[in-house]
Design an enzyme around this catalytic site. Structure first.
Site, PDB file in Angstrom:
ATOM      1  N   LYS A   1       0.806  -1.233   0.000  1.00  0.00           N
ATOM      2  CA  LYS A   1       0.000   0.000   0.000  1.00  0.00           C
ATOM      3  C   LYS A   1       0.834   1.275   0.000  1.00  0.00           C
ATOM      4  O   LYS A   1       0.419   2.295  -0.519  1.00  0.00           O
ATOM      5  CB  LYS A   1      -0.954  -0.006   1.197  1.00  0.00           C
ATOM      6  CG  LYS A   1      -2.005  -1.110   1.082  1.00  0.00           C
ATOM      7  CD  LYS A   1      -3.370  -0.634   1.457  1.00  0.00           C
ATOM      8  CE  LYS A   1      -4.436  -1.646   1.079  1.00  0.00           C
ATOM      9  NZ  LYS A   1      -4.288  -2.947   1.798  1.00  0.00           N
TER      10      LYS A   1
ATOM     11  N   GLU B   1      -9.706   6.571   3.597  1.00  0.00           N
ATOM     12  CA  GLU B   1     -10.560   5.596   4.272  1.00  0.00           C
ATOM     13  C   GLU B   1      -9.692   4.390   4.591  1.00  0.00           C
ATOM     14  O   GLU B   1      -8.669   4.175   3.948  1.00  0.00           O
ATOM     15  CB  GLU B   1     -11.715   5.173   3.349  1.00  0.00           C
ATOM     16  CG  GLU B   1     -11.388   4.040   2.365  1.00  0.00           C
ATOM     17  CD  GLU B   1     -10.315   4.383   1.338  1.00  0.00           C
ATOM     18  OE1 GLU B   1     -10.147   5.570   1.016  1.00  0.00           O
ATOM     19  OE2 GLU B   1      -9.635   3.447   0.857  1.00  0.00           O
TER      20      GLU B   1
ATOM     21  N   SER C   1       1.629  -9.912  -0.796  1.00  0.00           N
ATOM     22  CA  SER C   1       1.291  -8.486  -0.704  1.00  0.00           C
ATOM     23  C   SER C   1       1.668  -7.845   0.629  1.00  0.00           C
ATOM     24  O   SER C   1       1.888  -6.643   0.701  1.00  0.00           O
ATOM     25  CB  SER C   1      -0.200  -8.289  -0.962  1.00  0.00           C
ATOM     26  OG  SER C   1      -0.969  -9.115  -0.101  1.00  0.00           O
TER      27      SER C   1
HETATM   28  C1  PLP Z   1      -5.134  -4.025   1.618  1.00  0.00           C
HETATM   29  C2  PLP Z   1      -4.419  -5.271   1.381  1.00  0.00           C
HETATM   30  C3  PLP Z   1      -4.791  -6.169   0.348  1.00  0.00           C
HETATM   31  C4  PLP Z   1      -6.011  -5.981  -0.495  1.00  0.00           C
HETATM   32  O1  PLP Z   1      -6.019  -4.840  -1.287  1.00  0.00           O
HETATM   33  P1  PLP Z   1      -5.744  -4.870  -2.845  1.00  0.00           P
HETATM   34  O2  PLP Z   1      -6.052  -3.472  -3.245  1.00  0.00           O
HETATM   35  O3  PLP Z   1      -6.662  -5.860  -3.478  1.00  0.00           O
HETATM   36  O4  PLP Z   1      -4.324  -5.224  -3.044  1.00  0.00           O
HETATM   37  C5  PLP Z   1      -4.019  -7.289   0.123  1.00  0.00           C
HETATM   38  N1  PLP Z   1      -2.937  -7.561   0.883  1.00  0.00           N
HETATM   39  C6  PLP Z   1      -2.544  -6.751   1.892  1.00  0.00           C
HETATM   40  C7  PLP Z   1      -1.352  -7.126   2.688  1.00  0.00           C
HETATM   41  C8  PLP Z   1      -3.269  -5.585   2.165  1.00  0.00           C
HETATM   42  O5  PLP Z   1      -2.872  -4.783   3.169  1.00  0.00           O
END
Ligand code: PLP
Length: 400
Positions: free
Chosen positions: A90, A112, A378
């Site tokens: 993010k 948000e 992610s």
């Molecule tokens: C917020 C988040 C997601 C989901 O958001 P996307 O916009 O679909 O990437 C996935 N993995 C992590 C670690 C997150 O913090």
């Protein structure tokens, strides 16, 4: 040639667009007209890449996962977004948008957040740039994600608990849009995923596309060709998946497989699998697939993973799903938990619960031994430790 990129009106196929109240029209129009030339300018790019390198720690490693590769009969590489500052992808987007906000002369930032990951990323870049920051968060999430609330406050942000609706992400987003309507001239709304009115989905995808840009040169270095056979990621709103696939969207040699949150299963009403079971509707400024009743009431989503607990998915992914460019499978809570423990034991990496929804795709695939698979982790699992501990008795350790 068929393209999966956005068109001039902000549509991916029949999804996307700009469905905003009249009062925001000018603000969104200004953003649409200015953002491309700003994020392509040398000035912006210098600052953006310097911060990604020295502050975030990019490029994130592309790690060959030897034991997981052996288990799943493929060549598996993990794109390690979990190693970024603040623990997830993010921050890539938050840095890009705050630089843009500054260049557009905005004085105040709003955002948000659901689980708090995007709120923390935004509060972090606001501390860095010395800008006032208000984060809208559902009152229920404020309770559930107490540590992230304290983080945001420590970083100097004001956290505003939202008491309307179910007091979760959807309601926080409604409230952020309301604030934006009241202060359109001086406020920049940093949206955390590839959702919202055009140009947000495309802008966020481009700011995250550094992920696939790096995958290209890292694969070239490691295997001598710059594309994999498979790209895999989890999808909530869609930003880490968008970043992972962006530079391969129109390269049909590369198959795309995504994991969305199945919750307790698609046949229960405890799910967030909006691509598989949603219907077309307008949510938060965009035409997308939404979980809704026949008369258009949003169905409250459910997932064990707060970051995937959203009743829709961004327009790019809706189009990839409808055209068949991407395969999107719903992963249950149980499958995600099992995969989290598996990665932990086989590779010594504790993934975020969201990322575990991408890992849980692996047992569902039939790979050839030489297939090169790049899977994006992610985020890291520190924030999910309590959930992992409370479910550790349910894990089947013999399967690992
Ligand atoms: C917020 C988040 C997601 C989901 O958001 P996307 O916009 O679909 O990437 C996935 N993995 C992590 C670690 C997150 O913090």
């Amino acid at each position: 040639m068929k393209t999966y990129k956005v068109d001039n009106d902000g549509f991916y196929g029949s999804f996307g667009g700009t469905y905003v109240p009249e009062i925001l029209y000018k603000t969104v129009e200004d953003l649409k007209n200015q953002y491309e030339s700003i994020i392509e300018s040398e000035d912006f790019l210098n600052e953006y890449y310097q911060l990604l390198r020295d502050y975030v720690g990019r490029p994130s490693p592309l790690y060959f996962a030897k034991r997981m590769s052996a288990k799943y009969g493929c060549q598996l590489y993990l794109k390690r977004e979990d190693l970024n500052h603040t623990g997830a992808h993010k921050i890539n987007n938050a840095i890009g948008q705050i630089l843009l906000a500054r260049k557009m002369g905005k004085k105040r930032i709003i955002a948000e957040t659901g689980a708090g990951q995007h709120g923390v990323a935004t509060a972090t870049v606001c501390a860095l740039m010395n800008m006032p920051c208000r984060v809208y968060m559902g009152a229920l999430d404020v309770q559930r994600q107490h540590i992230n609330v304290e983080r945001m406050k420590m970083l100097g942000a004001e956290v505003f608990p939202v008491e309307s609706g179910n007091k979760t992400l959807k309601d926080a987003t409604n409230e952020a849009i309301r604030d934006w309507c009241c202060h359109p001239a001086d406020t920049f709304y940093i949206i955390g995923s590839t959702v919202g009115p055009h140009p947000y989905p495309e802008m966020v995808a481009r700011l995250q596309s550094v992920i696939s840009q790096e995958i290209k040169f890292q694969l070239k270095e490691k295997i001598g060709r710059d594309y994999p056979d498979y790209l895999m990621a989890c999808v909530g709103g869609g930003s880490n998946a968008a970043g992972t696939i962006y530079h391969y969207l129109d390269d049909e040699r590369v198959k795309i497989v995504l994991g969305e949150a199945g919750g307790m299963g698609m046949d229960t009403n405890q799910t967030a699998a909006s691509l598989n079971i949603g219907t077309v509707g307008i949510l938060h400024g965009s035409r997308i697939k939404v979980m809704q009743t026949e008369d258009g009431q949003i169905i409250e989503p459910y997932s064990i993973s707060a970051g995937l607990d959203y009743p829709g998915t961004g327009p790019m992914h809706c189009n990839l799903y409808e055209t068949g460019r991407a395969t999107v499978l719903a992963i249950t809570d149980k499958e995600a938990l099992q995969s989290a423990f598996e990665l932990t034991r086989l590779e010594g990496i504790i993934p975020a619960l969201e990322s575990s929804h991408a890992l849980a795709l692996l047992p569902k695939m039939k790979f050839k031994k030489d297939d090169v698979v790049v899977l994006t982790v992610s985020g890291r699992g520190d924030k999910d430790l309590e959930t992992y501990l409370s479910h550790k008795e349910e894990i089947n350790y013999d399967e690992i």
